[in-house]
Structure formats: structure tokens, C-alpha cells
Design an enzyme around this catalytic site. Structure first.
Site, PDB file in Angstrom:
ATOM      1  CG  ASP A 109       5.316  -0.976 -17.361  1.00 16.49           C
ATOM      2  OD1 ASP A 109       5.628  -2.055 -16.814  1.00 16.49           O
ATOM      3  OD2 ASP A 109       4.192  -0.783 -17.872  1.00 16.49           O
ATOM      4  CG  ASN A 156       0.808  13.112  -9.861  1.00 21.27           C
ATOM      5  OD1 ASN A 156       0.877  13.616  -8.747  1.00 21.27           O
ATOM      6  ND2 ASN A 156       1.857  12.586 -10.473  1.00 21.27           N
ATOM      7  CG  HIS A 194      -8.070   3.745 -16.050  1.00 20.95           C
ATOM      8  ND1 HIS A 194      -9.030   3.102 -16.810  1.00 20.95           N
ATOM      9  CD2 HIS A 194      -8.045   3.086 -14.870  1.00 20.95           C
ATOM     10  CE1 HIS A 194      -9.532   2.096 -16.132  1.00 20.95           C
ATOM     11  NE2 HIS A 194      -8.946   2.059 -14.940  1.00 20.95           N
ATOM     12  CG  HIS A 231      -3.635   5.927 -12.320  1.00 21.68           C
ATOM     13  ND1 HIS A 231      -4.129   6.841 -13.235  1.00 21.68           N
ATOM     14  CD2 HIS A 231      -2.309   6.179 -12.235  1.00 21.68           C
ATOM     15  CE1 HIS A 231      -3.140   7.597 -13.689  1.00 21.68           C
ATOM     16  NE2 HIS A 231      -2.021   7.224 -13.087  1.00 21.68           N
ATOM     17  CG  PHE A 252       1.217  30.252 -12.651  1.00 21.55           C
ATOM     18  CD1 PHE A 252       1.793  29.254 -13.419  1.00 21.55           C
ATOM     19  CD2 PHE A 252       0.070  30.881 -13.109  1.00 21.55           C
ATOM     20  CE1 PHE A 252       1.244  28.904 -14.643  1.00 21.55           C
ATOM     21  CE2 PHE A 252      -0.485  30.528 -14.337  1.00 21.55           C
ATOM     22  CZ  PHE A 252       0.098  29.533 -15.103  1.00 21.55           C
ATOM     23  CG  MET A 253       2.637  27.495  -5.853  1.00 23.64           C
ATOM     24  SD  MET A 253       2.598  28.642  -4.428  1.00 23.64           S
ATOM     25  CE  MET A 253       1.243  27.890  -3.493  1.00 23.64           C
ATOM     26  CB  VAL A 254       6.326  31.056 -10.722  1.00 24.71           C
ATOM     27  CG1 VAL A 254       5.744  29.907 -11.547  1.00 24.71           C
ATOM     28  CG2 VAL A 254       5.269  32.163 -10.586  1.00 24.71           C
TER      29      VAL A 254
HETATM   30  O1  LIG Z   1       2.898   9.592 -13.364  1.00 21.37           O
HETATM   31  P1  LIG Z   1       4.244   9.696 -14.003  1.00 21.37           P
HETATM   32  O2  LIG Z   1       4.146   9.947 -15.476  1.00 21.37           O
HETATM   33  O3  LIG Z   1       5.142   8.522 -13.660  1.00 21.37           O
HETATM   34  O4  LIG Z   1       5.004  10.996 -13.397  1.00 21.37           O
HETATM   35  C1  LIG Z   1       4.366  12.078 -12.801  1.00 21.37           C
HETATM   36  O5  LIG Z   1       4.460  11.962 -11.388  1.00 21.37           O
HETATM   37  C2  LIG Z   1       5.781  11.931 -10.861  1.00 21.37           C
HETATM   38  C3  LIG Z   1       5.690  11.858  -9.347  1.00 21.37           C
HETATM   39  O6  LIG Z   1       5.031  12.964  -8.771  1.00 21.37           O
HETATM   40  C4  LIG Z   1       6.587  13.146 -11.325  1.00 21.37           C
HETATM   41  O7  LIG Z   1       7.935  12.982 -10.943  1.00 21.37           O
HETATM   42  C5  LIG Z   1       6.524  13.322 -12.834  1.00 21.37           C
HETATM   43  O8  LIG Z   1       7.188  14.510 -13.215  1.00 21.37           O
HETATM   44  C6  LIG Z   1       5.056  13.353 -13.273  1.00 21.37           C
HETATM   45  O9  LIG Z   1       4.979  13.487 -14.674  1.00 21.37           O
HETATM   46  O1  LIG Z   2       3.375  38.532 -11.832  1.00 15.37           O
HETATM   47  P1  LIG Z   2       2.107  38.446 -11.029  1.00 15.37           P
HETATM   48  O2  LIG Z   2       0.916  38.313 -11.908  1.00 15.37           O
HETATM   49  O3  LIG Z   2       1.988  39.498  -9.986  1.00 15.37           O
HETATM   50  O4  LIG Z   2       2.169  37.039 -10.198  1.00 15.37           O
HETATM   51  C1  LIG Z   2       2.959  35.936 -10.529  1.00 15.37           C
HETATM   52  O5  LIG Z   2       4.119  35.896  -9.698  1.00 15.37           O
HETATM   53  C2  LIG Z   2       3.876  35.809  -8.302  1.00 15.37           C
HETATM   54  C3  LIG Z   2       5.193  35.751  -7.574  1.00 15.37           C
HETATM   55  O6  LIG Z   2       5.980  34.629  -7.938  1.00 15.37           O
HETATM   56  C4  LIG Z   2       2.988  34.606  -7.977  1.00 15.37           C
HETATM   57  O7  LIG Z   2       2.608  34.663  -6.617  1.00 15.37           O
HETATM   58  C5  LIG Z   2       1.726  34.583  -8.836  1.00 15.37           C
HETATM   59  O8  LIG Z   2       0.991  33.388  -8.580  1.00 15.37           O
HETATM   60  C6  LIG Z   2       2.110  34.671 -10.309  1.00 15.37           C
HETATM   61  O9  LIG Z   2       0.962  34.674 -11.125  1.00 15.37           O
END
Ligand SMILES: O=P(O)(O)O[C@H]1O[C@H](CO)[C@@H](O)[C@H](O)[C@H]1O
Ligand SMILES: O=P(O)(O)O[C@H]1O[C@H](CO)[C@@H](O)[C@H](O)[C@H]1O
Lengths: 323, 323
Positions: free
Chosen positions: A78, A153, A164, A166, A287-289
Site C-alpha cells: 500500500d 525483513n 505476521h 511475510h 553494529f555496523m556503524v
Molecule cells: O517493510 P516496510 O515497512 O515497507 O519497510 C522496511 O523495509 C524497507 C526495504 O528494506 C526499508 O526501506 C524500510 O526502511 C523498512 O522499514
Molecule cells: O566503539 P566500539 O565498542 O569499539 O565499537 C563500535 O564501533 C565499531 C566501529 O564502527 C563497530 O565495529 C562496533 O560494532 C561498534 O559496537
């Protein structure tokens, strides 16, 4: 100097499907975890909730009423990110401000009438219906669109807003970045090495066994040598298969997701990725940050350690154990 | 057919720094949000906590005692992903199982002795000390390492495990994926168009004003035309600057993060990325999940809409308003 041990010594590994590198620093698993702890996944979803728009008989956002379906059920998203008729942004663009048309469709596919079940808890015959539906979709949408992405997801942690069971299917008139990369890498590999990349890879992993999580006559699940997510896995057929519809009945009884392309492509191999977000348990995520987003993907245990842990998990589903 | 409107019609935009595309589907912002709601950021951090290993006078994991520092304070990360002396994995590798040596150092840098403060709440003179320290680090670590990545993971949502204001510095003997991509794209652009990519880009954005969030004599903050995160911004100097140490005193009084390379590179321009994870508010995030990980990055409002919202936010910090 000590000899190299992948569990003790950081190193880079090459991902031949993405032509990039991942930093593996397994010794980091020794650090105590002091970061955010997630809520465990909810376990009180009712089997049927008349207010859940994905349930049989429910009313959806656009006012339509779902049928009383008893197997899979598909409808148009939708709030689709891709629509079939978006106008073209035009083509006279400066190199720094380029845009192009994106057209497509977004569908939602329910796996089962019950909200309190997931794919691994469904019966093989029920799962088979999902797989057949996926294959039909590839035929149907693939006739018009260049790429048909099937994805699930799973869990609130991964942005899933409805418990649900899906998946979503987003078909597009363009090759998405990741698909374009996998396409180029596989094409180059066949040209250079005379065998499709993932066919050769599956054979070598089956021989080595080190990263194999589970296998049968037709399929292989491995933690790829180049995995970035801690427990990332890759599902591969043992023989060369282009697309989901090409799977035999026997293979379908034992297989998930897939991918599709419009041209004939001998370098391409059907495959499915699993990217679980967890690092240490169901409540501690990876965390991939900062470093990963700005510089390079990094992982904290080796793919071989992850495969070993996954192999040891046993066959029984954790929800079955409780009852 | 209606004429193209980026707020109504999905389209792809090209990211010239990464040679890839982002799917922009702004009409998706109309959907009601039913997904996970995050906890608001904590607001009860004590100014000093003797058990917090980043505070002045605290004992760290390795037993060392922090000095009673009154400005910035730097130490080696106790659980570093990069160490200076990891042995080489060797070089005789199959194309599908390639690895290579990764060497480096990981440092932690505290910005301030107080735990209940963040960069935007610090005094300009205090911030200047942080920037000078960053520039020193680029000189010091850059002499030995190919890439020095300075990054701040801010907030529990972004994997930050300690509320004390700090950043991390990971230096490596290899060019990380993202750096290699930005390096290649900028090199190609200069060759093709005769001007550094980001220098030309800053000039054009300053003219257009549409995506500018804030600017002064020396700096420009824009939501890039190709932004993937909803409120992603890019900080750019107005003149051509290679690295942080090249900034003048005046420029340093007004600037954050940076990057560095070992060769002389006329195509490179100093820049800093901000990737906030939020979509609609401080408690509703954008999930980059199934479609984004498997296929293509996607955003739900246009960069122009984001820039407009950010411009309207006003100068006063939200924490100052409360008191
Ligand atoms: O399932 P939704 O609510 O449409 O959306 C979800 O999946 C999408 C596709 O990976 C992402 O872009 C959204 O950020 C996430 O919330
Ligand atoms: O700050 P930390 O605890 O060493 O680690 C944090 O930053 C890193 C670098 O972006 C990431 O790989 C870790 O997953 C995140 O938890």
C-alpha cells in the site's frame, strides 16, 4: 614473530561477489559487552488478530478486505517505494546532479494464515507452496522487469513492522547496485577462470567443510569466507542453476529465495543471502556503524568460528524446545 | 502523464563519490509508522562517574589510571580491531579465498572531562582543541599509515557503548573500501572534468542554495543530492584543502573531521560525512535492511525536503531550550 592465526590476528579477506574487502578482527570478541541490549523477540503474538492488516479477513490501509486465505496470499504494497508509472526525470543532467527513471512494483506475500508461525516452523508442504509462488513471481514479474528482489525483513530489530510471516517482492526496471555488482563480478570471473564463480565456490566449500553449516544432495549453506555480518550465511545449489523457476520439484522441496535476470547469463548462479544482525546472542547485536559506514566493514569473529557455532546449534527449533 | 516532481515520483540519483545509485521514493513518507519505536536518548548521564573508564581519574580495562585531564585525552583502544604487529597471512591464495595483512592502531579520544556534554554544547575554544588534536593525529599517524579514519559513533542506537563525549581513530596500512572508492571517483572526475569533484560540487551547491543547511565564509554543510540516510549531511570547505593539517587557524575555529592520504593528490578534497539514523523523529529510525542490503539503498524523503527541515530547526540546541 608468531605464525598467522586467523582467530588471533586481524586480516583482510576479499569478497569476490562484491569486489571489496572485509576486516576480520576475531580477537575483539574478548572484549566485555557494555553496549545496548535489545529486547528479546516477542513471543506473545496471537495466531489471529483482526486488526492486523496481513491476517485473513482483515481490512487493509486502502480499504480492501483480505480473503480467508489458507496458504500464501499476495497483494500490492500500500506504500510502495516503486510504482509502475512514475514520470521520467529527463536526461539532460550535469555529471554531479544525475538522476534517472525508476519504475517497478512492490508486493507483499504472506506465507501462512497464522501470525504466530515463521518459515522454519512451517510444514515442508507449506514451505513448498511459498517456493512455488516465488518461482511463479519470477516468471511473471521477470517478463517485464530487469530485477525481481525477494526479501524478508525479520524481527523488529530489522525494521519489520508486522509479526505476521511475510516477505516483500520489489521488481524494478533497473539493475540495483548490489545486483549490478554481483553480475559484473560473476561475469568477469567466468571469463577469467572458465567456471561460474559460485559453482566453483560451492564445490570448494563442500570439499573443505570448514565453513559448511548444513548440506544435502541439492543444497549447501555456508558462512562465506568473506562474510561481514557475524552469522551471515549463503545458500547455494550444488549444480548450476540460473533462476528459481529452473529448480526441479525435488530441489524446491529443499530451497529458499533467489534472483533473476532478463538475459541469458552462463556466469550467474542462483543464491540467497541471510544477514542476521546478531553478534553474541538474541539480544546483543553487531553494529555496523562509524568505521563500517565511513571506511570498511569489520567483523569480530572468523567465518570459521561462526560456522562452527551454527553447526553445533542442533536441529530443533528453539520454540519447540520450550513446549 | 503528469510532469516529473521529485517529491511525488520515485527516481534514482547518482552518487559520484561512490559510483552508485540511490532510490528516492519520497511519496513513502505518507505511510503511517507502525514499526519499532526507539527509546529517547538518555538525559540523566552524571557529569562524573568514577566507574566510567573514560572519565578523568578512572581505571581502564587494562588497569591504567586516566590522568585528571581538563581538555582532550587520548589513549589506545583496549580492544583494538587493528594492531600494529599482526603477522602476514601470506600471499599464495586461490582467487576465491584471498586474504591480506591488515596492520594499524585504534585510539580513543575524549573531547572533554565531563560526561554530560556533547560537541555541539562545548565552547568554541574547547572544540578548537579537539580539531587541533585531530590535525596533530593526521600528521602523527599519517606519517606511518595509509589511512587515518576519525569517527564518532553517537548514541546507543548507533552502537556507542559509552555516553562520555569521545571519538575513535583507526589508522590502517591499507586504504579501506570506502576510501578507495572516494579516491578513485575523485581521481577520475578531475581527469575528465579538469576540476576536483567536491570543489566543483561545493560551488554549485552554494549557488543553488536548495540543499544548503548552513554556511559561512569557509564552510558549507549540505544534504548531498545523492544522500542515502534521511538527514545525511556533508561538510565541505569552500576552497581546495587536502587534509586537516592544511586548515588555517580561522578555518579550524569552524570545522570538524577529516581524512588523509600519503600521496600528493590534487583530486582529493577534505570532507566529513554525518549519517544520523533517524527518519521521522528522535525515536523513529530509518532501517536500512532487506532491500537496501540485498539490492539498493532507498530513501523516503528527498534531500531537498531534508535540507529544508534542517534549515528550519533554528540555532538553539534542544537541551538548552529545556532549561
Ligand atoms: O517493510 P516496510 O515497512 O515497507 O519497510 C522496511 O523495509 C524497507 C526495504 O528494506 C526499508 O526501506 C524500510 O526502511 C523498512 O522499514
Ligand atoms: O566503539 P566500539 O565498542 O569499539 O565499537 C563500535 O564501533 C565499531 C566501529 O564502527 C563497530 O565495529 C562496533 O560494532 C561498534 O559496537
Amino acid at each position: 614473530k608468531p605464525t598467522f592465526d586467523p582467530k588471533e590476528h586481524q586480516h583482510l579477506r576479499y569478497n569476490p561477489l562484491r569486489d571489496s574487502w572485509v576486516l576480520v578482527s576475531a580477537h575483539r570478541m574478548k572484549r566485555p559487552w557494555k553496549g545496548q541490549v535489545e529486547k528479546p523477540p516477542e513471543d506473545n503474538t496471537p495466531r489471529h488478530d483482526p486488526n492486523n492488516p496481513l491476517c485473513p479477513g482483515s481490512v487493509r490501509a486502502n480499504g480492501e478486505v483480505n480473503p480467508e486465505y489458507d496458504s500464501t496470499f499476495m497483494f500490492d504494497n500500500d506504500f510502495p517505494a516503486l510504482q509502475p508509472d512514475a514520470p521520467d526525470p529527463g536526461s539532460d543532467h550535469h555529471p554531479l546532479f544525475q538522476s534517472k527513471a525508476a519504475r517497478g512494483v512492490c508486493k507483499v506475500m504472506c506465507f501462512h494464515p497464522w501470525s504466530d508461525i515463521t518459515l522454519p516452523l512451517m510444514q515442508p508442504a507449506e514451505i513448498r507452496k511459498v517456493i512455488d509462488k516465488w518461482a511463479d513471481l519470477i516468471v511473471e514479474l521477470g517478463a517485464e522487469y530487469t530485477w525481481v528482489q525477494i526479501f524478508e525483513n525479520k524481527g523488529a530489530m530489522m525494521g519489520c513492522s508486522n509479526p505476521h510471516p511475510h516477505c516483500q517482492v520489489w521488481a524494478s526496471n533497473f539493475l540495483p547496485n548490489e545486483a549490478a555488482l554481483a553480475e559484473r563480478c560473476q561475469r568477469d570471473f567466468l571469463q577469467k577462470h572458465g567456471e561460474p564463480l559460485l559453482v566453483q565456490y560451492a564445490r570448494m566449500e563442500a570439499q573443505a567443510q570448514e565453513r559448511v553449516v548444513v548440506e544435502n544432495e541439492h543444497w549447501l549453506v555456508v558462512v562465506p569466507y568473506w562474510a561481514t555480518w557475524p552469522f551471515q550465511t549463503l545458500l547455494l545449489p550444488r549444480r548450476h542453476v540460473f533462476r528459481l523457476p529452473d529448480l526441479t520439484a525435488q530441489e524446491r522441496d529443499r530451497a529458499p529465495t533467489g534472483s533473476h535476470l532478463q538475459e541469458d547469463m552462463s556466469h550467474w548462479q542462483l543464491h540467497a543471502h541471510y544477514y542476521p544482525p546478531l553478534l553474541r546472542s538474541a539480544t546483543i547485536r553487531k553494529f555496523m556503524v562509524g568505521y563500517e559506514m565511513l571506511a570498511n566493514e569489520q567483523r569480530d569473529l572468523t567465518p570459521e568460528q561462526a560456522a562452527d557455532q551454527l553447526r553445533k546449534l542442533g536441529e530443533e527449533h528453539y520454540k519447540m524446545k520450550k513446549t
